[in-house]
Design a protein around this motif. Structure first.
Motif, PDB file in Angstrom:
ATOM      1  N   GLU A 109      -3.101  -3.003  -3.253  1.00 15.07           N
ATOM      2  CA  GLU A 109      -4.487  -3.121  -3.695  1.00 15.07           C
ATOM      3  C   GLU A 109      -4.511  -3.346  -5.199  1.00 15.07           C
ATOM      4  O   GLU A 109      -3.820  -2.646  -5.942  1.00 15.07           O
ATOM      5  N   THR A 112      -4.603  -0.594  -8.719  1.00 17.81           N
ATOM      6  CA  THR A 112      -4.182   0.749  -8.331  1.00 17.81           C
ATOM      7  C   THR A 112      -2.799   0.993  -8.911  1.00 17.81           C
ATOM      8  O   THR A 112      -2.012   0.062  -9.092  1.00 17.81           O
ATOM      9  N   ALA A 120      -1.231   2.317  -0.793  1.00 13.27           N
ATOM     10  CA  ALA A 120      -1.636   0.975  -0.375  1.00 13.27           C
ATOM     11  C   ALA A 120      -0.445   0.206   0.204  1.00 13.27           C
ATOM     12  O   ALA A 120      -0.586  -0.508   1.205  1.00 13.27           O
ATOM     13  N   ASP A 124      -0.094  -1.229   3.965  1.00 10.37           N
ATOM     14  CA  ASP A 124       0.269  -2.635   4.219  1.00 10.37           C
ATOM     15  C   ASP A 124       1.457  -2.731   5.169  1.00 10.37           C
ATOM     16  O   ASP A 124       1.468  -3.562   6.087  1.00 10.37           O
TER      17      ASP A 124
END
Length: 150
Positions: A109, A112, A120, A124
């Motif tokens: 993201e 971040t 994140a 993913d």
């Protein structure tokens, strides 16, 4: 929440430079170097992403079926690089399936860092693995020959 706590401990351990032994539940010699301002898209952080995904599986923060692993691969392309995800299946027979390559700019993201960036990446990885397994399942179902159950 458990993964976030594990990542927080990993980041704190990195930030304070604590030395951990082999029996440490948080760090091992192959732990990713993730600090509070770590960004997975920063140049040179490709190995940290790979190590993060592997460490999360080893610590059971990312669970997957037995005989299956999720792997991150970085590919130098002369620009900012690209990446792809693999699902490696060991049994009942070895098989490796991969996503298509994507630009490093879409990894995780944007804006971040540290724990949030690591979370994140793990999201993913899990989403990519689930998609690959679903695509493989759909492919097998679509190509089964009538009258053959195996």
């Amino acid at each position: 929440m458990e993964a976030r706590n594990w990542l927080t401990e990993l980041v704190v351990a990195h930030e304070v430079g604590m030395g951990f032994g082999e029996d440490s539940p948080v760090r091992s010699p192959n732990s990713p170097s993730i600090g509070m301002v770590w960004g997975p898209r920063d140049p040179g952080e490709e190995d940290s992403v790979f190590l993060l995904v592997r460490a999360a599986q080893e610590a059971s923060m990312v669970t997957n079926p037995d005989e299956t692993t999720i792997t991150f691969e970085y590919i130098e392309d002369g620009d900012q690089g690209v990446f792809r995800w693999f699902v490696d299946i060991v049994a009942p027979t070895p098989l490796k399936v991969a996503t298509t390559s994507e630009a490093m700019a879409v990894l995780g993201e944007p804006q971040t860092f540290g724990v949030d960036a690591a979370m994140a990446i793990l999201r993913d990885a899990v989403q990519a693995a689930n998609l690959l397994i679903q695509q493989l399942s759909d492919y097998v179902a679509a190509t089964k020959m009538p009258g053959h159950d195996s």
